[in-house]
Design a protein around this motif. Structure first.
Motif, PDB file in Angstrom:
ATOM      1  N   LEU A  31     -35.699  -7.712  14.941  1.00 36.08           N
ATOM      2  CA  LEU A  31     -35.073  -6.812  13.978  1.00 36.08           C
ATOM      3  C   LEU A  31     -33.656  -7.270  13.646  1.00 36.08           C
ATOM      4  CD1 LEU A  31     -36.120  -3.357  15.482  1.00 36.08           C
ATOM      5  CD2 LEU A  31     -37.295  -4.683  13.714  1.00 36.08           C
ATOM      6  N   LEU A  32     -33.253  -7.007  12.410  1.00 38.88           N
ATOM      7  CA  LEU A  32     -31.891  -7.289  11.959  1.00 38.88           C
ATOM      8  C   LEU A  32     -31.193  -5.975  11.638  1.00 38.88           C
ATOM      9  CD1 LEU A  32     -32.619 -10.329   9.663  1.00 38.88           C
ATOM     10  CD2 LEU A  32     -31.085 -10.383  11.637  1.00 38.88           C
ATOM     11  N   TYR A  33     -30.087  -5.735  12.324  1.00 38.85           N
ATOM     12  CA  TYR A  33     -29.240  -4.579  12.048  1.00 38.85           C
ATOM     13  C   TYR A  33     -28.103  -5.068  11.156  1.00 38.85           C
ATOM     14  CZ  TYR A  33     -31.813  -2.576  15.948  1.00 38.85           C
ATOM     15  OH  TYR A  33     -32.823  -2.129  16.770  1.00 38.85           O
ATOM     16  N   GLU A  34     -27.792  -4.292  10.122  1.00 34.13           N
ATOM     17  CA  GLU A  34     -26.857  -4.793   9.118  1.00 34.13           C
ATOM     18  C   GLU A  34     -26.010  -3.658   8.552  1.00 34.13           C
ATOM     19  OE1 GLU A  34     -27.183  -7.973   5.430  1.00 34.13           O
ATOM     20  OE2 GLU A  34     -28.913  -6.707   5.902  1.00 34.13           O
ATOM     21  N   SER A  35     -24.723  -3.929   8.405  1.00 36.52           N
ATOM     22  CA  SER A  35     -23.840  -2.998   7.706  1.00 36.52           C
ATOM     23  C   SER A  35     -23.562  -3.562   6.317  1.00 36.52           C
ATOM     24  CB  SER A  35     -22.535  -2.794   8.477  1.00 36.52           C
ATOM     25  OG  SER A  35     -21.927  -4.030   8.805  1.00 36.52           O
ATOM     26  N   CYS A  36     -23.700  -2.690   5.317  1.00 32.30           N
ATOM     27  CA  CYS A  36     -23.504  -3.070   3.917  1.00 32.30           C
ATOM     28  C   CYS A  36     -22.255  -2.360   3.406  1.00 32.30           C
ATOM     29  CB  CYS A  36     -24.705  -2.665   3.067  1.00 32.30           C
ATOM     30  SG  CYS A  36     -26.310  -3.193   3.737  1.00 32.30           S
ATOM     31  N   GLY A  37     -21.379  -3.091   2.721  1.00 32.99           N
ATOM     32  CA  GLY A  37     -20.094  -2.545   2.327  1.00 32.99           C
ATOM     33  C   GLY A  37     -20.018  -2.055   0.892  1.00 32.99           C
ATOM     34  N   LEU A  38     -18.790  -1.852   0.445  1.00 35.27           N
ATOM     35  CA  LEU A  38     -18.356  -1.332  -0.856  1.00 35.27           C
ATOM     36  C   LEU A  38     -18.277   0.198  -0.817  1.00 35.27           C
ATOM     37  CD1 LEU A  38     -20.381  -3.557  -3.355  1.00 35.27           C
ATOM     38  CD2 LEU A  38     -18.012  -3.876  -2.584  1.00 35.27           C
ATOM     39  N   TYR A  39     -17.252   0.723  -1.479  1.00 39.29           N
ATOM     40  CA  TYR A  39     -17.099   2.173  -1.576  1.00 39.29           C
ATOM     41  C   TYR A  39     -18.231   2.752  -2.421  1.00 39.29           C
ATOM     42  CZ  TYR A  39     -12.428   1.730   0.418  1.00 39.29           C
ATOM     43  OH  TYR A  39     -11.368   1.473   1.259  1.00 39.29           O
ATOM     44  N   GLY A  40     -18.832   3.803  -1.916  1.00 36.29           N
ATOM     45  CA  GLY A  40     -19.928   4.449  -2.624  1.00 36.29           C
ATOM     46  C   GLY A  40     -21.271   3.787  -2.426  1.00 36.29           C
ATOM     47  N   LYS A  41     -21.293   2.627  -1.772  1.00 35.18           N
ATOM     48  CA  LYS A  41     -22.549   1.912  -1.548  1.00 35.18           C
ATOM     49  C   LYS A  41     -22.748   1.512  -0.090  1.00 35.18           C
ATOM     50  CE  LYS A  41     -22.922  -0.079  -6.204  1.00 35.18           C
ATOM     51  NZ  LYS A  41     -23.090  -1.338  -6.979  1.00 35.18           N
ATOM     52  N   SER A  42     -21.842   1.929   0.767  1.00 36.89           N
ATOM     53  CA  SER A  42     -21.917   1.510   2.169  1.00 36.89           C
ATOM     54  C   SER A  42     -23.084   2.185   2.881  1.00 36.89           C
ATOM     55  CB  SER A  42     -20.614   1.842   2.891  1.00 36.89           C
ATOM     56  OG  SER A  42     -19.573   0.995   2.463  1.00 36.89           O
ATOM     57  N   ARG A  43     -23.742   1.411   3.738  1.00 38.70           N
ATOM     58  CA  ARG A  43     -24.859   1.942   4.513  1.00 38.70           C
ATOM     59  C   ARG A  43     -25.089   1.088   5.751  1.00 38.70           C
ATOM     60  NH1 ARG A  43     -29.641  -0.898   2.033  1.00 38.70           N
ATOM     61  NH2 ARG A  43     -28.768  -2.121   0.322  1.00 38.70           N
ATOM     62  N   LEU A  44     -25.842   1.659   6.663  1.00 38.85           N
ATOM     63  CA  LEU A  44     -26.264   0.975   7.884  1.00 38.85           C
ATOM     64  C   LEU A  44     -27.777   0.905   7.844  1.00 38.85           C
ATOM     65  CD1 LEU A  44     -25.657  -0.141  10.771  1.00 38.85           C
ATOM     66  CD2 LEU A  44     -25.828   2.231  11.577  1.00 38.85           C
ATOM     67  N   ARG A  45     -28.341  -0.278   8.111  1.00 39.58           N
ATOM     68  CA  ARG A  45     -29.782  -0.452   7.968  1.00 39.58           C
ATOM     69  C   ARG A  45     -30.336  -1.314   9.096  1.00 39.58           C
ATOM     70  NH1 ARG A  45     -31.211  -5.413   5.319  1.00 39.58           N
ATOM     71  NH2 ARG A  45     -33.070  -4.413   4.469  1.00 39.58           N
ATOM     72  N   ILE A  47     -29.106   4.579   6.819  1.00 42.93           N
ATOM     73  CA  ILE A  47     -28.333   5.784   6.537  1.00 42.93           C
ATOM     74  C   ILE A  47     -27.181   5.405   5.617  1.00 42.93           C
ATOM     75  CG2 ILE A  47     -28.913   7.008   8.661  1.00 42.93           C
ATOM     76  CD1 ILE A  47     -26.190   6.112   9.791  1.00 42.93           C
ATOM     77  N   GLU A  48     -26.823   6.318   4.743  1.00 41.90           N
ATOM     78  CA  GLU A  48     -25.691   6.098   3.857  1.00 41.90           C
ATOM     79  C   GLU A  48     -24.405   6.535   4.550  1.00 41.90           C
ATOM     80  OE1 GLU A  48     -26.468   8.123   0.214  1.00 41.90           O
ATOM     81  OE2 GLU A  48     -28.077   6.739  -0.388  1.00 41.90           O
ATOM     82  N   ILE A  49     -23.324   5.834   4.234  1.00 40.23           N
ATOM     83  CA  ILE A  49     -22.010   6.152   4.783  1.00 40.23           C
ATOM     84  C   ILE A  49     -21.216   6.909   3.715  1.00 40.23           C
ATOM     85  CG2 ILE A  49     -19.965   5.191   5.899  1.00 40.23           C
ATOM     86  CD1 ILE A  49     -22.664   4.614   7.334  1.00 40.23           C
ATOM     87  N   GLU A  50     -20.411   7.859   4.140  1.00 39.10           N
ATOM     88  CA  GLU A  50     -19.621   8.644   3.180  1.00 39.10           C
ATOM     89  C   GLU A  50     -18.865   7.738   2.212  1.00 39.10           C
ATOM     90  OE1 GLU A  50     -17.384  12.256   4.374  1.00 39.10           O
ATOM     91  OE2 GLU A  50     -17.941  11.637   6.399  1.00 39.10           O
ATOM     92  N   ASP A  51     -18.767   8.193   0.953  1.00 30.14           N
ATOM     93  CA  ASP A  51     -18.173   7.383  -0.106  1.00 30.14           C
ATOM     94  C   ASP A  51     -16.732   6.962   0.177  1.00 30.14           C
ATOM     95  OD1 ASP A  51     -20.542   7.654  -1.404  1.00 30.14           O
ATOM     96  OD2 ASP A  51     -19.806   8.945  -3.014  1.00 30.14           O
TER      97      ASP A  51
END
Length: 279
Positions: free
Chosen positions: A75-89, A102-106
């Motif tokens: 499995l690959l755990y990944e954090s995705c950036g940018l304001y309004g688009k951040s998430r953990l997957r 899950i989405e991260i607060e904007d």
């Protein structure tokens, strides 16, 4: 020697053998386990400059502005950036199927990510907040604050190691975020900044250099750059004209020695083998 005496001696020997096995066997098993857990060495012999060979190519979520990347058990755990688009997957390496996210607060820009003691720690860029999640279900368990920007994150198995875009790496307590050590990264005596995503491999640190095709191999004790790894040629054509969609993301399979790299909004993830550069 009569029969009774022989029986007593045999009984004593049996007791001694059982006692020895009870004492020695667990320690012998520990030695075997330790040897089995030794990480494959992928860094020695690279010299001052290195290149790569592509071993495999896997699909990657092109909507993920990759900030942190961690591999464990397929499995690959990944954090995705940018304001309004951040998430953990988390996604399967094979096939790229997203299993959970899950989405991260904007108001937060997700940054570096690492896994320690079955918990994922994720940085944020300028918000000074790190979030800690249970690996299995992404339940948030706690947070801590830090005073620098958050860029890359890895762990040596005890402390967290953070980059902030400068040439300084910070060792932090994984629960409180308290800085316990700092190392300044240099190449031939000159500071090297823009250190971004990090991965702890074979007791050393691999670091993406932001906006470049370079990964640095760093001695964690001295901060000296041991190897400059040139990964030019990996960026997909679709990302070349887009500002910021650069190489970023290093993950390491400790069991097999596989090394994975990707980039921001890339649709591919590469398994590569590092090789000495041809003079």
């Amino acid at each position: 020697m009569n029969t009774k005496t022989r029986k007593i001696i045999v009984a004593i020997i049996v007791v001694l053998v059982i006692a020895f096995l009870a004492f020695a066997l667990p320690r012998l098993l520990d030695v075997v386990k330790t040897k089995a857990a030794v990480e494959p060495d992928i860094l020695s012999g690279l010299g001052g400059k290195a290149s790569y060979e592509i071993v495999n190519i896997y699909p990657h979520d092109s909507d993920c502005y990759t900030q942190g990347l961690v591999y464990e058990n397929g499995l690959l755990y990944e954090s995705c950036g940018l304001y309004g688009k951040s998430r953990l997957r988390v996604a399967k390496l094979e096939g790229g199927e997203t299993l959970r996210e899950i989405e991260i607060e904007d108001k937060y820009f997700a940054e570096g990510l690492t896994l320690l003691d079955n918990q994922l720690t994720m940085l944020t860029w300028q918000e000074g907040t790190a979030f800690i999640y249970q690996k299995d279900d992404f339940t948030q368990t706690s947070t801590f604050n830090y005073s620098t920007e958050g860029w890359g994150l890895t762990t040596d198995g005890n402390a967290l190691i953070l980059s902030d875009g400068s040439n300084t790496l910070y060792w932090m307590d994984p629960k409180s975020g308290l800085v316990v050590n700092e190392v300044h990264v240099t190449l031939e005596g000159n500071p090297i900044s823009m250190l971004n995503e990090l991965e702890f491999v074979n007791g050393e640190i691999l670091a993406n250099v932001y906006l470049t095709d370079t990964i640095l191999r760093i001695d964690p004790g001295s901060g000296e750059v041991l190897t400059q790894i040139d990964l030019s040629g990996l960026m997909p054509d679709a990302n070349k004209a887009k500002l910021g969609e650069v190489l970023n993301g290093i993950a390491w399979d400790k069991k097999t020695g596989r090394l994975f790299v990707t980039g921001k909004n890339w649709d591919v993830l590469y398994e590569i083998q590092l090789v000495p550069a041809i003079p």
